[in-house]
Design an enzyme around this catalytic site. Structure first.
Site, short mmCIF file in Angstrom:
data_model
loop_
_atom_site.label_atom_id
_atom_site.label_comp_id
_atom_site.label_asym_id
_atom_site.label_seq_id
_atom_site.Cartn_x
_atom_site.Cartn_y
_atom_site.Cartn_z
N GLU A 1 6.30 3.94 -6.94
CA GLU A 1 6.57 4.97 -5.72
C GLU A 1 6.97 6.45 -6.67
O GLU A 1 7.72 6.56 -7.31
CB GLU A 1 7.95 4.62 -5.01
CG GLU A 1 8.13 5.71 -4.03
CD GLU A 1 9.55 5.39 -3.50
OE1 GLU A 1 9.64 5.96 -2.32
OE2 GLU A 1 10.51 4.79 -4.13
N ASP B 1 10.53 1.47 -7.38
CA ASP B 1 11.25 2.38 -6.70
C ASP B 1 11.53 3.54 -7.23
O ASP B 1 12.05 3.59 -8.36
CB ASP B 1 12.48 1.59 -5.72
CG ASP B 1 13.22 2.69 -4.87
OD1 ASP B 1 12.68 3.05 -4.18
OD2 ASP B 1 14.23 3.00 -5.43
N ASP C 1 10.71 -5.75 -4.91
CA ASP C 1 10.85 -4.26 -4.79
C ASP C 1 11.97 -4.21 -6.02
O ASP C 1 13.15 -4.63 -6.23
CB ASP C 1 11.63 -3.87 -3.46
CG ASP C 1 11.28 -2.35 -3.53
OD1 ASP C 1 11.34 -1.67 -4.27
OD2 ASP C 1 11.09 -1.97 -2.20
N HIS D 1 9.32 1.46 5.03
CA HIS D 1 10.49 1.19 5.55
C HIS D 1 11.16 2.56 5.62
O HIS D 1 12.45 2.68 6.18
CB HIS D 1 11.28 0.29 4.88
CG HIS D 1 11.51 0.93 3.22
ND1 HIS D 1 10.46 0.71 2.66
CD2 HIS D 1 12.50 1.33 2.57
CE1 HIS D 1 10.74 1.25 1.21
NE2 HIS D 1 11.86 1.50 1.41
N ASP D 2 10.66 3.76 5.24
CA ASP D 2 11.25 5.05 4.90
C ASP D 2 10.96 5.99 5.86
O ASP D 2 11.29 7.32 5.80
CB ASP D 2 11.21 5.52 3.55
CG ASP D 2 12.04 5.04 2.67
OD1 ASP D 2 13.05 4.35 2.90
OD2 ASP D 2 11.74 4.92 1.24
#
Length: 543
Positions: free
Chosen positions: A242, A199, A98, A315-316
Site C-alpha cells: 500500500e 499496510d 495483511d 475496506h477504506d
C-alpha cells in the site's frame, strides 16, 4: 515480461469481522470464511486477502497490532487459521495476510517497555523527540486527526504516530527492529501464508520534520532487504504494498522483478479523484476524460516494467456502485456490471472487495452516533469543535465514511442478512432482503455470475492478461473505450458510464468480432457504436 503464476488470478478481499460469523458472537471469523470457501471457489478467485488477524485491542479494527505472533481471539484460534489455510490449498486458493509494519499498537509489549525507560532496548524501536509538555516538536497532522506527536511523562519525550495516538510508528532505522519483523514474516510463511499485503508501507521513512517521506529512496532499500530475508526466498509468494504516495516511476521500481521488492502496489491516484477521504473531504468534481487519463497513465506507465493492481475500492472507501456507478434501481446491477468490465478488461491483477460481486451499496440514514470507524468519529468531533452544523457533518460522513464498506456481508434475506445468529458488531445495511448472495445465485443473469465470467476469462485469455493498452477517443465525455493488443488478437472494451444512451464513431467493425461479455441485449452496427445507459462490451477481434 516474465510470466508469473499470479498474473492471471483475481484476488478477493475479506474484511474478516464483517464476512461471516460462525459462532454467534456477532463478529466474523475464520470459521465463517471456512464455511464460505465453496462460494469463493464457485466465484473463481485465486487468492483471498484477509484483513489483519494478529492480536489487537481493535482501536483501528486490527491495524493496531499488540502481538505479531498471536491470532486475535475474535477471529478464532491458530488451529482454525491453519485449517482454513489447508482448505484453501486444496481449492488452489492462496491466502494473503495483511501485515501492519509501519506501526504497532500502543499496547504492544515493545511499546509498553519503550515508554517506561529511555534505556530500554525497545525504546529505539519507536520514534522519539525531545520537547516539553507545552511545546511539542514540529510536525503536521496525523491521518486520523490531531498532532503526530504524543507526550509521555515517564520519559519526558514525545513519540511519533502517523495515524492514531494508539498506533505509535516503528523506527525502521533500527536494524534490530527490522530483524524482528523479518523473523515474524518467516513465521507466517512457515504457517502456509502465500501472500502479504503491506499496510501503509511507504510511510516507514520519516522526513525529520514530523512527517513521512513517501518518496524516499530508502523505502526501496528497506523493501529489498525485507525481500531478500523473507518472501523473496520463494517464488510462490505474492506481495502488494500500500503506497498512497507512489508515482508511476516509483511504482516501476517497486514492482519491477529486477528490483526484487514487491509483486505490485496499491496506488491511490484514482481514489482521490472525487475528494473522498482526501484533503478536507470536500466533494471534487471530475470529468470522464480525467478518469481516463489516470487509468491510461498507470496502464501505459507499467506496460513494460512493473505490474498494476486493479481496484475500485476496499475496506477504506465507500462502496463502488454507490461511488462510481448508480446504486438506484433499475441501474444498480447494470452499472456495477459496466464498472466490472471497465476495470477487469485492463492489464494487472484485479481485486474484488467482499460484496462488490453482488452490488452491495452504501448505507443511508445513519446518525452521527452510528458511525464506528475511528477516522469518522474523529472527523465528527473535530468538525463539531469548528462549529459545523450536525446536518453538514452527517452529509460529509454519508459520502466519505469507511463504515460503508464494513457493514456485514449480505448472504440471504434472513435476520441480520445471514451474517450472524447473534447481534452483529455493526448493523447490517437494511437493503439486505433484496441485495444478497442467495438472490444473486438464483438469477443466472446476476452480477455474481457476471463477475464469475470475468474471472474465468482472465484465466484463459492471454490478451486480457498481457495485451498492451491503448485508449480510444480520450475526449469522449460519456464512453470509456480502450483496446488491448497481443499478437494477432485485439480486445475492445466499450463502457457507457451514463444513465442516458451515448454513441461514438466506430473505430473497428465489431460485428465481425466475438462478444466475450456484455450486459445488455442491443447489438452494435458497423458505422456507430451506440450504447444504452451503462451498457458495456468486451469484444475480441482477429487482426
Amino acid at each position: 515480461m516474465k510470466r508469473e503464476w499470479w498474473h492471471s488470478l483475481t484476488v478477493y478481499q475479506i474484511y474478516t469481522r464483517s464476512f461471516c460469523d460462525s459462532n454467534g458472537d456477532g463478529i466474523g471469523d475464520f470459521g465463517g470464511i471456512l464455511q464460505k470457501l465453496d462460494y469463493l471457489q464457485e466465484l473463481g478467485v485465486g487468492a483471498i486477502w484477509l484483513s489483519p488477524f494478529n492480536d489487537s485491542p481493535n482501536c483501528d479494527n486490527g491495524y493496531d497490532v499488540s502481538d505479531y505472533y498471536k491470532v486475535i481471539e475474535e477471529a478464532g484460534t491458530m488451529e482454525e487459521l491453519e485449517e482454513l489455510i489447508a482448505a484453501c490449498e486444496k481449492r488452489e486458493i492462496v491466502v494473503m495476510m495483511d501485515l501492519v509494519l509501519n506501526h504497532s499498537s500502543h499496547l504492544h509489549p515493545w511499546f509498553l517497555e519503550a515508554r517506561k525507560d529511555r534505556n530500554s532496548k525497545y525504546h529505539d524501536f519507536y520514534i522519539w523527540k525531545e520537547g516539553t509538555k507545552e511545546q511539542p516538536p514540529e510536525g503536521g497532522g496525523a491521518f486520523f486527526g490531531g498532532s503526530t506527536w504524543e507526550w509521555v511523562p515517564e520519559v519526558q519525550e514525545y513519540y511519533y504516530h502517523s495515524f492514531s495516538v494508539m498506533q505509535p510508528d516503528l523506527n525502521w532505522k533500527n536494524p534490530s527492529l527490522r530483524k524482528e519483523l523479518y523473523r515474524m514474516i518467516q513465521f507466517w510463511m512457515d504457517k502456509g501464508i502465500r501472500g502479504f499485503r503491506l499496510d501503509a508501507i511507504d510511510n516507514i521513512v520519516k522526513d525529520g520534520h514530523g512527517g513521512n517521506d513517501t518518496h524516499s529512496e530508502q523505502i526501496h532499500t528497506y523493501l529489498m532487504e525485507m525481500n531478500q530475508n523473507t518472501y523473496g526466498k520463494s517464488e510462490q509468494i505474492l506481495t502488494v504494498g500500500e503506497t498512497g504516495g507512489a508515482t508511476v516511476e516509483m511504482a516501476q521500481q517497486y514492482s519491477d522483478p529486477e528490483s526484487q521488492e514487491l509483486s505490485m502496489i496499491f496506488q491511490f491516484e484514482l481514489m482521490g479523484i472525487d475528494g473522498i477521504r482526501s484533503g478536507n473531504w470536500d466533494p471534487k468534481p471530475y470529468t470522464l476524460p480525467q478518469l481516463k487519463q489516470i487509468f491510461e497513465k498507470w496502464q501505459t506507465g507499467l506496460e513494460e516494467k512493473g505490474w498494476n493492481s486493479l481496484f475500485w475500492g476496499n475496506h477504506d472507501f465507500p462502496r463502488v456502485v454507490s461511488r462510481f456507478g448508480n446504486d438506484r434501481e433499475p441501474y444498480r446491477e447494470k452499472s456495477a456490471k459496466m464498472l466490472a468490465v471497465l476495470l477487469h478488461g485492463m492489464k494487472g491483477t484485479p481485486y474484488i472487495y467482499q460484496g462488490e460481486e453482488i452490488g452491495m451499496t452504501n448505507v443511508s440514514g445513519l446518525r452521527i452516533e452510528d458511525y464506528q470507524d475511528i477516522e469518522s468519529v474523529n472527523f465528527a468531533e473535530d468538525r463539531k469543535k469548528e462549529g459545523w452544523e450536525e446536518e453538514k457533518i452527517r452529509t460529509y460522513l454519508a459520502r466519505n465514511s469507511r463504515d460503508h464498506a464494513r457493514t456485514p456481508m449480505q448472504w440471504n434475506a434472513e435476520k441480520h442478512a445471514g451474517f450472524t445468529a447473534g447481534t452483529p458488531w455493526m448493523a447490517e445495511n437494511q437493503n439486505y432482503e433484496e441485495i444478497n448472495v442467495e438472490n444473486s445465485r438464483k438469477n443466472p443473469d446476476s452480477l455474481f455470475y457476471f463477475y464469475q465470467k470475468l474471472i474465468a476469462l482472465r484465466r484463459k485469455n492471454d490478451t486480457l492478461v498481457y495485451g498492451d493498452f491503448r485508449l480510444i477517443e480520450e475526449e469522449n465525455p460519456d464512453i470509456f473505450a480502450y483496446e488491448r493488443n497481443l499478437g494477432e488478437k485485439k480486445l475492445i472494451v466499450l463502457c457507457n458510464v451514463r444513465d442516458t444512451a451515448a454513441e461514438m464513431k466506430a473505430r473497428y467493425d465489431l460485428t465481425k468480432g466475438t462478444v466475450l461479455i456484455h450486459n445488455d441485449t442491443e447489438s452494435l452496427t458497423k458505422e456507430v457504436w451506440k450504447l444504452q445507459p451503462y451498457e458495456a462490451y468486451m469484444i475480441e477481434l482477429l487482426q
